[in-house]
Design an enzyme around this catalytic site. Structure first.
Site, PDB file in Angstrom:
ATOM      1  N   HIS A   1      93.706  39.129   8.038  1.00 51.15           N
ATOM      2  CA  HIS A   1      93.665  39.809   9.329  1.00 51.15           C
ATOM      3  C   HIS A   1      94.977  39.751  10.081  1.00 51.15           C
ATOM      4  O   HIS A   1      95.181  40.511  11.015  1.00 51.15           O
ATOM      5  CB  HIS A   1      92.541  39.239  10.207  1.00 51.15           C
ATOM      6  CG  HIS A   1      91.193  39.742   9.804  1.00 51.15           C
ATOM      7  ND1 HIS A   1      90.456  39.166   8.811  1.00 51.15           N
ATOM      8  CD2 HIS A   1      90.464  40.782  10.249  1.00 51.15           C
ATOM      9  CE1 HIS A   1      89.324  39.833   8.665  1.00 51.15           C
ATOM     10  NE2 HIS A   1      89.311  40.821   9.528  1.00 51.15           N
ATOM     11  N   GLY A   2      95.860  38.867   9.692  1.00 49.56           N
ATOM     12  CA  GLY A   2      97.139  38.859  10.368  1.00 49.56           C
ATOM     13  C   GLY A   2      97.956  37.644  10.011  1.00 49.56           C
ATOM     14  O   GLY A   2      97.424  36.617   9.594  1.00 49.56           O
TER      15      GLY A   2
END
Lengths: 389, 470
Positions: B320-321
């Site tokens: 997600h990041g």
């Protein structure tokens, strides 16, 4: 049983087909409308210029700026843009919304700008510069007015439960910090005393001429003008169709129309010559009636904001006043014309020179700082002009 | 380009659909590929070449694996090479800056680096390409000999930039043959309008409340305001992302594709395990298929299962990041899922439904705090305020003002994130009792929904998709 299910399914499909036709019809009509309707330069209701078709260049394509600009061009030039914006604002209002872009929709359509909390460093720099200015020029009396905004005086008109920061405390702390060398004009008290009158516009962040008039009445001591002559003024309505900046920015109260008054001294006719120094333009009135034909009707006062304006008057006086100001001062200055032979008006946000130069060039005898609290607490240009840095 | 933009709705979409329906059957894939590349290039004029490179590479690897099929060693080398290259590309563009800045914090000297812009959708299309090469290797799918069809699979614009993550095996047959007709076009339109409304009307509006709250200083935030902020974010990310998935599914249908659903009313879950069966289904499925099961899943004993779960959830967070907040967010879920599975599952099952909902939502909301925080310090302080540490009292006027001026929005969002909202919408449009459809009603309701969306879209100059960062 199976028969009816089949039938239902068929009907469902038919419905989907109909909805889809409506959808494509809407898209088609709007897309064609966008192509056919000519582009506009600016939006009056939003008080800004609209994005034009961007130019196609290789570098703009590469960096993607072309695509971003194209999107904002399509959005800005969308067919019947105002109608769409009004629709979304009205729906928001129906759903209980009372704030948009930092602007509250208060009771009875009163628009109120949120209170700006001071930027500590910029504020300290500005106050230091003002104090130093007063100390280094002891022969030139310095006075100062920080005008509270609508959110502070008309707190009760905020929408239910809305809270804003305590602007009056910020103003008092400035008063304390500038000390005795600055003659303080208590604008907050003057406005508070007349809070039931129309001292602020409904759709604009400015005070009205009436509000300015009450503060003017209370500033005699600080400016040393009451004793010499006491002029009285009468109001004239110059517009009844004003719809201000707060309305443009929030989309609220777009149909509200307001009156703009100017106050004219009774008796002795004061003539003025207004010199817009940087624009190299001269006028014989401090009012610019051509602005009444535009959206920016408040611009009738001094023709809006200019870096440096030199107002020469026929007043029976030898004093020359230097004013550091924001747009709040524009409707206040007409009250001062009978008392000063020359008024030099500087807007530090746009002015590039220094205060020292102005003092000598114009033989200044008095200085006034006149700001509304929100601009003052946001401003970081005052210290620059005062210190020449 | 994003779906909720004027250029997409009023230029790209109608032109593409028109072209697609006008050209004969065999040209449809070409039209779709060209339009998809243009769609991607509109947002990423440079990185579009990176995507084309990825398409070419994975296509060739597929062919290689096929020709090396007889030699198990070489086939294995092919697949390892493919996975390493795919992951390296992803790592370079997405995690390089994060990696170096962490190394710099530990090492005595500084490695200079330049933070690269993240190519939009790279996490999505890399995963899709990997599902293809891995399945070819495992003999689960046939190799795709047509570069055109493979290009369509990777770049197809409806699902290109924010999912769902379509696995090659799901779509293999549709690439060869699919029905494109007015009925599916109509069905797709309904999905699309609903998705667009979810994104533009609800997600963007609660997003404004969230950014207002998250911009406040902690000392002026009351406990309930903090919870309202977390709830607003929960709604924002759900309506943003599930709205996007609905639009993707709808657009897919218009072009004759069927994508799996990506969300199944996650906020109605009664345990965190259930939440993850309903949230971003295509991502969990991918990790299950290509990480968890190959690691041995739950077949190698309890200890190994726990380790496997932690690996999967750490990676899910990282996907997600490139930030420690995301890794913590993933591990946070990993730990909760392990606990639910081995420790208190029986206990939770016996609780009344309302308590189970509450338990799940509180944990999910705390999870979102990690997710939206810029750093772990912020997350810690925010969670502190949620539980009264450093808060400005339990409740203040600010909270009531936000609630009073947005209550309609929260009711809409609440209805929309449970089955109730869709049930009502469906019942307004179709009367199942007497078998009559309400054609006029349907047209009015959906057209109004679309026009209101357009009004919201025109009135705001900015509307980012949250899932663009991934």
């Amino acid at each position: 049983m199976e028969e009816t299910q089949k039938k239902n399914r068929k009907r469902k499909l038919k419905i989907q087909g109909c909805v889809a036709m409506c959808f494509w019809a809407c898209i088609g009509i709007l897309a064609i409308g966008n192509v056919l309707v000519p582009n506009k330069k600016a939006s009056d209701s939003e008080n800004r210029s609209l994005t034009q078709r961007p130019r196609l260049t290789v570098s703009a394509l590469q960096t993607g700026t072309f695509m971003q600009q194209y999107e904002s061009y399509l959005s800005d030039q969308f067919v019947a843009r105002d109608v769409w914006v009004n629709l979304s604002v009205s729906l928001g209002k129906l759903a209980g919304n009372r704030e948009n872009n930092g602007i509250f929709l208060g009771k009875k359509n009163q628009l109120i700008e949120d209170v700006v909390t001071p930027d500590k460093e910029a504020l300290q720099a500005n106050l230091d510069a003002i104090n130093t200015f007063a100390q280094t020029n002891p022969d030139i009396p310095v006075s100062m007015a920080l005008v509270p905004t609508t959110a502070s005086i008309w707190k009760d008109k905020l929408p239910a439960l809305a809270t804003v920061a305590d602007q009056k405390t910020y103003i008092r702390s400035v008063q304390k910090k500038v000390g005795d060398q600055v003659a303080w004009i208590d604008a907050a008290a003057a406005l508070e005393a007349h809070r039931d009158e129309k001292i602020f516009y409904k759709t604009d962040h400015h005070w009205t001429s009436l509000g300015a008039y009450y503060v003017f009445q209370g500033c005699g001591d600080a400016l040393g003008i009451q004793s010499s002559t006491s002029t009285s003024f009468t109001p004239y309505a110059v517009s009844t169709s004003f719809n201000g900046v707060l309305s443009s920015e929030s989309g609220y109260a777009r149909n509200e129309k307001e009156e703009i008054d100017i106050y004219v001294p009774i008796g002795d006719d004061i003539e003025v010559i207004v010199n817009f120094v940087e624009e190299q333009k001269k006028r014989t009135s401090i009012y610019d009636s051509s602005k009444l034909e535009t959206k920016d009707q408040y611009g009738v006062f001094l023709g809006g904001n200019s870096p440096l304006i030199d107002i020469k008057t026929t007043a029976n006086s030898t004093r020359r006043l230097l004013v550091f100001k924001d747009s709040y001062a524009n409707c206040f200055l007409p009250f001062l014309t009978p008392y000063f032979r020359e008024i030099v008006v500087v807007d530090p946000r746009y002015y590039g020179g220094t205060a020292e130069d102005l003092l000598t060039t114009y033989n200044i005898t008095d200085t006034l700082f006149l700001y509304n609290a929100n601009t003052f607490f946001r401003d970081n240009n005052i210290s620059g002009v005062l210190t020449g840095e | 380009m994003v779906f909720s933009s004027v250029s997409f709705l009023f230029a790209f979409l109608p032109i593409t659909i028109l072209l697609y329906f006008v050209v004969p059957e065999k040209c449809k894939n070409i039209v779709l590929l060209i339009c998809s590349l243009l769609f991607y290039a509109w947002g990423e004029p440079v990185y579009v070449f990176l995507m084309m490179l990825s398409i070419g590479f994975n296509y060739v690897i597929g062919l290689n694996i096929e020709s090396d099929r007889k030699d198990a060693q070489r086939a294995k080398a092919d697949i390892i090479f493919a996975v390493v290259v795919n992951l390296s590309l992803l790592a370079f563009f997405k995690y390089y800056g994060f990696l170096v800045s962490n190394l710099n914090a530990v090492l005595p000297f500084d490695i200079p680096y330049r933070e690269l812009d993240l190519p939009i959708g790279i996490s999505f299309y890399t995963f899709q390409a990997m599902s293809y090469v891995i399945d070819v290797y495992r003999n689960k799918v046939k190799v795709q000999h047509s570069l055109l069809k493979f290009g369509v699979y990777i770049s197809m614009f409806p699902q290109l930039i924010a999912g769902p993550i379509v696995q090659y095996s799901d779509i293999e047959k549709q690439l060869e043959k699919r029905t494109v007709n007015m009925t599916k076009l109509g069905d797709g339109v309904l999905y699309f309008i609903r998705g667009l409304a979810k994104k533009v009307i609800i997600a963007n509006s609660v997003g404004l409340v969230f950014s207002k709250i998250s911009g406040m200083e902690f000392i002026s935030m009351s406990v309930l305001t903090a919870w309202l902020g977390a709830i607003s974010y929960a709604f924002q990310i759900y309506f943003d992302f599930s709205g996007y998935s609905d639009m993707a599914i709808g657009l897919g249908k218009m072009f004759g594709f069927e994508f799996m659903k990506n969300f199944d009313y996650p906020y109605t879950s009664r345990s965190v395990t259930e939440f993850w069966r309903r949230w971003h289904i295509s991502l969990s499925r991918w990790f299950r298929e290509y990480v968890y099961i190959p690691l041995g899943g739950n077949r190698k004993g309890k200890q190994r299962t726990i380790i496997n779960l932690l690996i999967v959830w750490g990676l899910t967070g990282l996907w997600h990041g490139a930030n420690w907040t995301f890794i913590c967010w993933g591990l946070y879920y990993g730990v909760i899922l392990i606990l639910e599975r081995f420790v208190f599952y029986k206990f939770v099952e016996r609780l009344p439904n309302a308590v189970r909902h509450l338990y799940t939502m509180v944990l999910v909301l705390i999870g979102w705090v990690f997710f939206f925080s810029p750093d772990l310090g912020y997350a810690g302080s925010y969670i502190g305020v949620m539980f009264g540490i450093g808060a400005k009292g339990l409740v203040d006027r600010q909270f009531w003002f936000l609630l009073l001026t947005n209550w309609v929005l929260y009711i809409l969002a609440g209805l929309g994130s449970t089955t109730v909202g869709f049930y009502w919408l469906d019942r307004i449009v179709y009367n199942y009792h007497n078998g009559q459809g309400r054609r006029e009603v349907a047209c009015v309701v959906y057209t109004a929904m679309f026009l209101i969306t357009v009004a919201y879209l025109i009135s705001e100059t900015f509307n980012p998709f949250l899932y663009f960062r991934f």
